[in-house]
Design a protein around this motif. Structure first.
Motif, PDB file in Angstrom:
ATOM      1  N   GLY A 113      38.704  60.878  57.475  1.00 17.14           N
ATOM      2  CA  GLY A 113      38.410  59.651  57.572  1.00 17.14           C
ATOM      3  C   GLY A 113      39.736  58.736  57.567  1.00 17.14           C
ATOM      4  N   ALA A 142      36.281  58.286  61.277  1.00 18.82           N
ATOM      5  CA  ALA A 142      35.703  57.685  60.338  1.00 18.82           C
ATOM      6  C   ALA A 142      34.333  57.266  60.370  1.00 18.82           C
ATOM      7  CB  ALA A 142      36.455  56.339  59.619  1.00 18.82           C
ATOM      8  N   ASP A 180      30.612  63.390  58.222  1.00 19.19           N
ATOM      9  CA  ASP A 180      30.668  64.860  57.825  1.00 19.19           C
ATOM     10  C   ASP A 180      30.085  65.887  58.945  1.00 19.19           C
ATOM     11  OD1 ASP A 180      30.535  64.100  55.101  1.00 19.19           O
ATOM     12  OD2 ASP A 180      28.360  63.511  55.048  1.00 19.19           O
ATOM     13  N   PRO A 232      34.886  56.992  54.966  1.00 17.35           N
ATOM     14  CA  PRO A 232      34.953  58.262  54.743  1.00 17.35           C
ATOM     15  C   PRO A 232      34.834  59.002  56.173  1.00 17.35           C
ATOM     16  CG  PRO A 232      32.901  57.304  54.565  1.00 17.35           C
ATOM     17  CD  PRO A 232      33.730  56.301  54.579  1.00 17.35           C
ATOM     18  N   PRO A 233      35.057  60.327  56.115  1.00 17.43           N
ATOM     19  CA  PRO A 233      35.110  60.932  57.425  1.00 17.43           C
ATOM     20  C   PRO A 233      33.814  61.019  57.561  1.00 17.43           C
ATOM     21  CG  PRO A 233      35.466  62.451  55.471  1.00 17.43           C
ATOM     22  CD  PRO A 233      35.594  61.096  54.801  1.00 17.43           C
TER      23      PRO A 233
END
Length: 185
Positions: free
Chosen positions: A63, A132, A57, A54-55
């Protein structure tokens, strides 16, 4: 030989073996056959292992996953880093320089808090085209990461062509990365 004599000679044998290994390492360093920074990677010449991350935050960067590393418009660098990593601060100006030159640098934030990563990038600059999060560090294990920073050069076809364990210095940039960019660019 009795067991008492073996107990006395065992530490001497271990010390002699250690001394022989140390001597061999020093000889190799003198002749150039031994590179103390050379940490082998089984991924060089192969595609990256399967992953989806995921990216991070709060950074506004996407990501990425293994599929994103195929059919690239050009070579990229994938850099494992963390806000708590002192050598990452040392290499950061080199990553910023590469990003300003248009070299895509994709980051994987390793075992870090998103807030700390965003603060680091706000303070030092953000060289990453994609970023990521590998908070638990499981993907890093699959990549064979020994510690951060660690950087991988990936060609257009998604093949890992080079790996560097440790900070990218000006010397590494000129003698390792630039020739790779010329060759695979």
């Amino acid at each position: 030989m009795n067991s008492r004599r073996l107990l006395v000679l065992a530490p001497l044998g271990l010390a002699a073996a250690g001394a022989a290994g140390f001597y061999g390492m020093l000889r190799g360093m003198r002749t150039g056959d031994y590179d103390p920074r050379g940490v082998p990677s089984v991924l060089v010449g192969k595609t990256a292992p399967d992953f989806v991350l995921p990216p991070v935050d709060g950074t506004g960067k996407p990501g990425f996953a293994t599929a994103d590393l195929r059919d690239l418009p050009g070579p990229i660098l994938v850099n494992y880093w963390a806000s708590w990593c002192v050598p990452c601060i040392v290499e950061h100006p080199q990553l910023m320089h590469l990003a300003r030159e248009g070299v895509p640098v994709w980051g994987i934030n390793y075992k870090d808090r998103a807030k700390d990563a965003a603060t680091f990038l706000a303070r030092h600059g953000d060289p990453f085209a994609r970023l990521a999060a590998d908070e638990p560090g499981r993907v890093a294990i699959d990549w064979g990461v020994y510690g951060v920073p660690e950087t991988y050069f990936i060609d257009r076809q998604g093949i890992i062509r080079w790996r560097w364990a440790g900070p990218i210095t000006a010397d590494v940039l000129e003698h390792d990365i630039r020739p790779l960019l010329r060759r695979y660019g």
